[in-house]
Design a protein around this motif. Structure first.
Motif, PDB file in Angstrom:
ATOM      1  N   GLY A   1       0.745  -1.269  -0.486  1.00 27.47           N
ATOM      2  CA  GLY A   1       0.077   0.302  -0.116  1.00 27.47           C
ATOM      3  C   GLY A   1       1.298   1.215   0.698  1.00 27.47           C
ATOM      4  O   GLY A   1       1.744   1.428  -0.100  1.00 27.47           O
ATOM      5  N   ILE A   2       0.252   2.782  -0.049  1.00 28.05           N
ATOM      6  CA  ILE A   2       0.850   3.726   0.068  1.00 28.05           C
ATOM      7  C   ILE A   2       0.269   4.560   1.385  1.00 28.05           C
ATOM      8  O   ILE A   2      -1.273   4.722   1.909  1.00 28.05           O
ATOM      9  CB  ILE A   2       0.244   4.190  -1.185  1.00 28.05           C
ATOM     10  N   LYS A   3       0.824   5.615   1.825  1.00 29.39           N
ATOM     11  CA  LYS A   3       0.424   6.436   2.920  1.00 29.39           C
ATOM     12  C   LYS A   3       1.015   7.610   2.373  1.00 29.39           C
ATOM     13  O   LYS A   3       1.927   7.321   2.044  1.00 29.39           O
ATOM     14  CB  LYS A   3       0.808   5.880   4.212  1.00 29.39           C
ATOM     15  N   HIS A   4       0.111   8.900   2.428  1.00 31.16           N
ATOM     16  CA  HIS A   4       1.071   9.730   1.829  1.00 31.16           C
ATOM     17  C   HIS A   4       0.118  10.789   2.259  1.00 31.16           C
ATOM     18  O   HIS A   4      -1.291  11.324   3.226  1.00 31.16           O
ATOM     19  CB  HIS A   4       0.621  10.193   0.296  1.00 31.16           C
ATOM     20  N   LEU A   5       1.502  11.472   3.128  1.00 31.04           N
ATOM     21  CA  LEU A   5       1.087  13.021   3.987  1.00 31.04           C
ATOM     22  C   LEU A   5       1.629  14.608   3.519  1.00 31.04           C
ATOM     23  O   LEU A   5       2.495  14.073   3.095  1.00 31.04           O
ATOM     24  CB  LEU A   5       1.058  12.504   5.469  1.00 31.04           C
ATOM     25  N   PHE A   6       0.439  15.717   2.754  1.00 27.25           N
ATOM     26  CA  PHE A   6       0.854  16.207   2.374  1.00 27.25           C
ATOM     27  C   PHE A   6       0.126  17.512   2.350  1.00 27.25           C
ATOM     28  O   PHE A   6      -0.580  17.559   3.024  1.00 27.25           O
ATOM     29  CB  PHE A   6       1.220  15.875   1.187  1.00 27.25           C
ATOM     30  N   TRP A   7      -0.162  18.776   1.272  1.00 24.31           N
ATOM     31  CA  TRP A   7      -0.188  20.019   1.586  1.00 24.31           C
ATOM     32  C   TRP A   7       0.000  20.840   3.847  1.00 24.31           C
ATOM     33  O   TRP A   7      -1.161  20.765   3.355  1.00 24.31           O
ATOM     34  CB  TRP A   7      -2.234  20.160   1.298  1.00 24.31           C
ATOM     35  N   ASN A   8       1.124  20.359   3.753  1.00 25.85           N
ATOM     36  CA  ASN A   8       1.243  20.857   5.235  1.00 25.85           C
ATOM     37  C   ASN A   8       0.318  20.141   6.272  1.00 25.85           C
ATOM     38  O   ASN A   8       0.351  21.143   7.203  1.00 25.85           O
ATOM     39  CB  ASN A   8       1.050  22.427   5.015  1.00 25.85           C
TER      40      ASN A   8
END
Length: 793
Positions: A593-600
């Motif tokens: 899978g993928i885990k993505h935290l972004f946009w500050n």
């Protein structure tokens, strides 16, 4: 659960890798209070300041308290907190090569989650219910009941369908779920995953108090009070919570009264040594709803409903040919509109439990890179069932089961007396291997359990009318005893090796020995030696996990894992009989899978794809008869996302696609006829679940927040034959709350008044089908209203 003391990282550790130290949160600086001022707590409230340590004029690191990680910045999907149920390495969900979800107290409050069962609605692809024979039951990734471990502060007390109880959420800090085979962390039985309930624990700082109360349109209510912080004794912190609720059902004369008292003391002897003790008492007093009868849609006088159930049905139990399964004529099935709130239980029914937890531990930072934690615990529980449990519509006239069109009923009483003692000891070591950061944890677990059960063997039965039944009383009893003893010892190892700052290998293995012995007696108190009692059996499962995490760019992490689980073939060792298979069922999963935290840190999404197989499965066909199902195969995709795009707007949604099937499930039934359920879906497994929600907070003088959520659950089946369909449903909830400024109530830091509507459209639907009670299903609750008030000071 034993918390983690902050450990100073090694001098050559990578500065950016703050997760390598075996602690639950970053160091908290404790400085002397300024004269004439109160130091604010982590929540921003003010209160009595903790006295500064005179022996340490310079700032020192304060120990992280057990289970408290409020210092970590929140993220839209709450993936920045240490998940105790997912790893003993002190990792957050983003650092773990598995699907880990956390519902914290903030989410519990905002979404109005009243019980631990309702927490299922906040997880991706999870459904839950309170079937009276096994309350607090969940379905995760194609598996349910005792195929999911239930943990209390990381401790397993036994098969969830024997030990689970309804529980209010007020005393909890959070609920965690680790999905997929998870025996490495919680032992036998964790095929679908593990759910961990974590109680509130002390914090260091000013005392913070909180109170809560609510009432709803069913005349139910909840109330709770909590307090925690530092005491006048230097180094001594406390937490105390008490709550009571009366969850009144929409079913006539049904409710669940829940009481809970919990407390913990943490004492820091030195900055490197802490001892703690915790106690918790829980009581539930219930009059349960056991299910609404399935009826033929074409039967005389029946008023059919639409959208609750569909498919074909004929009486399963006791059946036209008496205990031979559904051998009668198949009818289109429905729920009679006249029975949507009918209670078929006897008038003197009762159900309840008393549970007591005692836990104590020590935590010692031996060096800056070596930490020892050890806790001992004691758990005792007395549970009681005294009910009419079976409500089966007679679809033919058979003398043994009464006239056609009546409801056949059957009684059962059960008592549990359970005592569990154990120890968990962890040794955590941070080291350097060829220039690579490494963290290693060795865990020793031991427990001794005595489980005594008393069961009614009379099975008193009668018949009542479908509409306005004369409920009557339980009647005579004759009981027999079952005594079970289980000694469990395990040694587990986990390791994380950072090959590069952005790439880590993680693995673990658990060696376990389970020694089971069972004794049974007949109704006259004589030892049942003729049918194989007493007997004993040893199980020695070896389970583990191996995976990786790769942060390709900051905030974007790819992961994969292979994990295994094991349990006895009939899953529930408290029900195991000498004539039943006593082999180990094994499970494995492949997940990526993928885990993505972004946009500050304002947007986050996760994706998981998994393939699970459980082999040598035995499935209950009727009562205590088990048939081999060969294998259960489950494949699925889960996608979740949340975003805080601007100001007070929050958006979130998730979907789950699941394909779960029996493989090689063939058997000869009670009439000598070969049956095959191969290709069928196990009960209570929807192929599709979707949740979505939105809220907006208006920054007015009195801040106002409005929110709405939608939940869709796809078709499910109530039994292995897949003849009766519990139809898909969609429900909506809405809420509004206003935060009253402190200028209105000067002594109260935070005051919130809330109004909530559940099941906004008054959708009638089937919530759960218990495969042990195949002629009845549990209905979901209709529309209700709730008002509440909460305070913090």
């Amino acid at each position: 659960m034993l918390g983690l003391l902050a450990v100073t990282p090694r001098a050559n550790a990578a500065p950016a890798d703050t997760s390598m130290a075996p602690r639950a949160l970053d160091p908290v600086v404790v400085s002397p209070s300024k004269p004439g001022h109160l130091r604010p707590s982590a929540s921003g409230s003010t209160g009595r300041a903790k006295r500064a340590r005179t022996a340490a004029p310079a700032p020192v690191q304060a120990p992280a308290q057990a289970g408290v990680t409020e210092a970590a910045p929140t993220t839209p999907l709450n993936t920045n907190r240490v998940a105790e149920s997912a790893s003993r390495l002190g990792l957050t969900p983003r650092e773990t090569p598995a699907t880990v979800e956390i519902v914290d107290q903030q989410t519990i409050r905002d979404r109005g989650i009243r019980t631990t069962t309702e927490s299922a609605e906040a997880f991706v692809g999870v459904i839950g219910a309170d079937p009276p024979g096994a309350p607090a039951t969940f379905s995760i990734r194609g598996f349910s009941g005792d195929q999911i471990n239930t943990l209390y502060n990381g401790i397993r007390v036994g098969p969830s369908n024997m030990t689970g109880r309804p529980m209010d959420t007020f005393n909890l800090d959070r609920v965690e779920v680790l999905k997929g085979p998870a025996s490495l962390l919680s032992g036998e039985g964790a095929t679908g995953g593990a759910i961990n309930y974590v109680t509130k624990t002390p914090h260091t700082g000013a005392i913070v108090n909180e109170a809560y109360s609510s009432v709803d349109s069913f005349r139910g209510y909840r109330a709770g009070y909590g307090s925690g912080g530092s005491t006048l004794v230097d180094g001594l912190d406390y937490r105390f919570d008490i709550s009571h609720s009366n969850n009144v059902s929409f079913i006539d004369d049904a409710y669940s009264k829940l009481s809970n008292v919990s407390g913990q003391l943490n004492y820091r002897i030195t900055n490197n040594l802490k001892i703690w003790g915790a106690v918790e008492y829980k009581q539930d007093d219930d009059r349960f709803y056991w299910g609404t009868p399935l009826v033929p849609a074409n039967a005389p006088g029946v008023v059919p409903t639409k959208g609750i159930v569909s498919g074909l049905w004929s009486q399963y139990y006791p059946g036209p040919s008496d205990f031979a399964g559904h051998t009668g004529q198949l009818h289109p099935v429905t729920i009679d509109a006249r029975t949507l709130s009918t209670n078929y239980n006897v008038l003197d029914n009762k159900n309840g439990a008393h549970e007591l937890w005692l836990r104590s531990g020590v935590q010692w930072d031996i060096t800056s890179n070596v930490q020892l934690k050890s806790q001992v615990y004691s758990y005792s529980a007395q549970r009681h069932w005294f009910n009419n449990e079976i409500n089966s519509y007679n679809d033919s006239s058979t003398p043994s089961v009464g006239a056609q069109g009546e409801i056949y009923r059957e009684r059962l009483s059960v008592d549990h007396d359970q005592k569990l003692y154990g120890n968990i000891t962890d040794l955590t070591v941070n080291s350097d291997i060829a220039g690579m950061d490494n963290r290693f944890v060795a865990t020793a677990l031991t427990s001794s359990l005595q489980f005594n059960a008393v069961q009614d063997d009379d099975f008193t039965n009668d018949t009542v009318s479908l509409v306005d039944p004369s409920r009557g009383f339980y009647g005579p009893q004759q009981t027999k005893n079952f005594f079970t003893h289980v000694d469990d010892a395990a040694l587990a190892f986990e390791d994380r090796l950072k090959i590069a700052p952005s790439f880590a290998l993680l693995g673990g293995i658990r060696f376990e020995t389970i020694e089971l012995s069972r004794t049974a007696f007949d109704v006259d108190g004589n030892l049942r030696s003729a049918d194989g009692y007493p007997f004993s059996k040893n199980f020695t499962p070896v389970t583990g996990r191996f995976g990786y995490t790769w942060e390709a760019i900051p905030g974007l992490t790819f992961y994969s894992q292979y994990a295994t689980a094991a349990d006895p073939t009939v899953a529930n060792i408290f029900n195991l009989r000498p004539t039943q298979p006593q082999l180990l069922t094994t499970s494995r999963t492949y997940e990526t899978g993928i885990k993505h935290l972004f946009w500050n840190n304002k947007a986050e999404w996760t994706l998981s794809v998994f393939d699970i197989e459980r082999r040598n499965v035995y499935v209950p066909e009727s009562g205590q008869i088990f048939n081999v199902a060969g294998k259960i195969a489950s494949k699925g995709v889960e996608l979740a996302g949340a975003i805080n795009p601007f100001g007070g707007l929050k958006l979130w949604s998730n979907v789950s696609f699941l394909h779960t099937r029996f493989v090689d499930f063939g058997f000869v039934d009670g009439d000598g006829v070969f049956q095959s359920y191969s290709g069928n879906t196990p009960p209570n497994v929807p192929s599709f679940i979707a949740n979505a929600g939105a809220s907006y907070r208006f920054t007015t003088a009195w801040p106002l927040e409005l929110g709405v959520s939608l939940r869709h659950v796809g078709d499910r089946f109530n039994f292995q034959d897949n003849l009766v369909v519990m139809d898909a449903y969609t429900v909506a909830d809405a809420y509004a709350f206003v935060d009253i400024p402190k200028t209105v109530f000067s002594s109260v830091e935070q005051t919130r008044l809330s109004f909530r509507v559940r099941n906004l459209t008054d959708r009638r639907y089937a919530l759960w089908g218990d495969s042990g009670y195949t002629d009845q299903i549990i209905l979901g609750s209709p529309r209700s209203y709730e008002v509440s008030a909460s305070f913090k000071w």
